[in-house]
Design an enzyme around this catalytic site. Sequence first.
Site, PDB file in Angstrom:
ATOM      1  N   GLU A 214       0.861  -1.195   0.000  1.00 48.41           N
ATOM      2  CA  GLU A 214       0.000   0.000   0.000  1.00 48.41           C
ATOM      3  C   GLU A 214       0.897   1.245   0.000  1.00 48.41           C
ATOM      4  OE1 GLU A 214      -1.945   0.641   3.793  1.00 48.41           O
ATOM      5  OE2 GLU A 214      -3.563   1.791   2.891  1.00 48.41           O
TER       6      GLU A 214
ATOM      7  N   LYS B 197      -9.724   1.522  -2.029  1.00 50.21           N
ATOM      8  CA  LYS B 197      -9.897   1.023  -0.651  1.00 50.21           C
ATOM      9  C   LYS B 197     -11.291   1.333  -0.092  1.00 50.21           C
ATOM     10  CE  LYS B 197      -7.236   1.156   3.721  1.00 50.21           C
ATOM     11  NZ  LYS B 197      -6.115   1.845   4.421  1.00 50.21           N
TER      12      LYS B 197
ATOM     13  N   CYS C  41      -4.943  -3.310   3.087  1.00 52.91           N
ATOM     14  CA  CYS C  41      -4.632  -3.032   4.500  1.00 52.91           C
ATOM     15  C   CYS C  41      -5.806  -3.210   5.460  1.00 52.91           C
ATOM     16  CB  CYS C  41      -4.028  -1.628   4.582  1.00 52.91           C
ATOM     17  SG  CYS C  41      -3.109  -1.286   6.088  1.00 52.91           S
TER      18      CYS C  41
HETATM   19  O1  LIG Z   1      -1.205   6.904   4.876  1.00 50.89           O
HETATM   20  C1  LIG Z   1      -0.973   6.577   3.702  1.00 50.89           C
HETATM   21  O2  LIG Z   1      -0.519   7.356   2.849  1.00 50.89           O
HETATM   22  C2  LIG Z   1      -1.255   5.161   3.311  1.00 50.89           C
HETATM   23  N1  LIG Z   1      -2.286   4.565   4.100  1.00 50.89           N
HETATM   24  C3  LIG Z   1      -2.082   3.827   5.199  1.00 50.89           C
HETATM   25  O3  LIG Z   1      -0.961   3.626   5.619  1.00 50.89           O
HETATM   26  C4  LIG Z   1      -3.292   3.247   5.895  1.00 50.89           C
HETATM   27  C5  LIG Z   1      -4.128   4.372   6.443  1.00 50.89           C
HETATM   28  S1  LIG Z   1      -3.318   5.387   7.651  1.00 50.89           S
HETATM   29  N2  LIG Z   1      -2.913   2.328   6.926  1.00 50.89           N
HETATM   30  C6  LIG Z   1      -3.724   1.351   7.360  1.00 50.89           C
HETATM   31  O4  LIG Z   1      -4.851   1.167   6.884  1.00 50.89           O
HETATM   32  C7  LIG Z   1      -3.177   0.507   8.522  1.00 50.89           C
HETATM   33  C8  LIG Z   1      -4.202  -0.410   9.139  1.00 50.89           C
HETATM   34  C9  LIG Z   1      -3.717  -0.987  10.417  1.00 50.89           C
HETATM   35  O5  LIG Z   1      -2.605  -0.764  10.859  1.00 50.89           O
HETATM   36  C10 LIG Z   1      -4.639  -1.872  11.188  1.00 50.89           C
HETATM   37  O6  LIG Z   1      -5.709  -2.265  10.677  1.00 50.89           O
HETATM   38  O7  LIG Z   1      -4.285  -2.196  12.322  1.00 50.89           O
END
Ligand SMILES: O=C(O)CNC(=O)[C@H](CS)NC(=O)CCC(=O)C(=O)O
Length: 278
Positions: free
Chosen positions: A41, A115, A157
């Site tokens: 991701e 997503k 994710c």
């Molecule tokens: O921020 C960006 O640019 C890319 N996106 C991410 O890294 C995303 C949103 S902050 N991360 C997750 O969904 C982690 C989920 C997770 O850690 C869980 O389900 O425990």
Amino acid sequence: MALAAVGQITSTSSMAHNLAQCRTVIQKAVAAGAKALFLPEASDYIGGSPDETKSLCKSVGQSPFLKGLQEDAKKHRLPISVGVHEPSDDPNSKRIKNTLLWINEKGEIAHRYQKLHLFDLEIEGGPVMRESAVIEPGNDILAPFDSAVGKIGSMICFDLRFPEIALALKRQKADILLYPSAFTPQTGKAHWLPLLRARAIECESYVIAAAQVGAHNEKRRSYGHSIIINPWGEVLAELSGEQADEPEVIFAKIDMELLAKTRKEMPLLRRTDVYPEV
Ligand SMILES: O=C(O)CNC(=O)[C@H](CS)NC(=O)CCC(=O)C(=O)O
């Protein structure tokens, strides 16, 4: 049986640096004879603030990062799954998209998944994230598509926590479930492996999860532990949570006979006469 490759990188706010990491991964995948490569991701960048995340966003035609990957995919005839950010279709939107692209062996973007589930949490003494402030959620499941390694079901994710989407993809004949990720170290330590193995076991599917690892900036780290799991729930290949000197790659053969055998020997027939089909 075709070989799948999974790359683990540490994206920063420098798209050039992130492309260089992906290119190292591509070289390793090509040298090993992989028939598809899976990247995490947000491989294009991870910003240091919501404003930076939005301002770095480029559309497909304008992104040197994607241009580089498309060139390499074509040159090596290697399909690549990669998580990126893309602008909203609505010019007035203040948010962007978190998508998973399938670049085919001709270098074309052939499939796109946006997503569905966004990561909003506020854990006492732990991570605080508000993905929905920056990202607009998708509204569709992407129909599984064929590849040299099998029929692919796309997720991203945090989608991992919602078995309904995996089950829906399995019902649509997916052989392989993708979870490109940037998990937090805290939630990863507690939940990453059991959730991924559960999805593989309950869907009798391969699970491929390419992960971001280590420090993206001063404030943000990711859990790593990229992994390939077979339909019996066995871990075929796995990386650590340590950030190596250069991006690491793991490989596994995807065995469609094993998948068919697993599903035949223990059919998971749902009681949709009792509970609704998802
Ligand atoms: O921020 C960006 O640019 C890319 N996106 C991410 O890294 C995303 C949103 S902050 N991360 C997750 O969904 C982690 C989920 C997770 O850690 C869980 O389900 O425990």
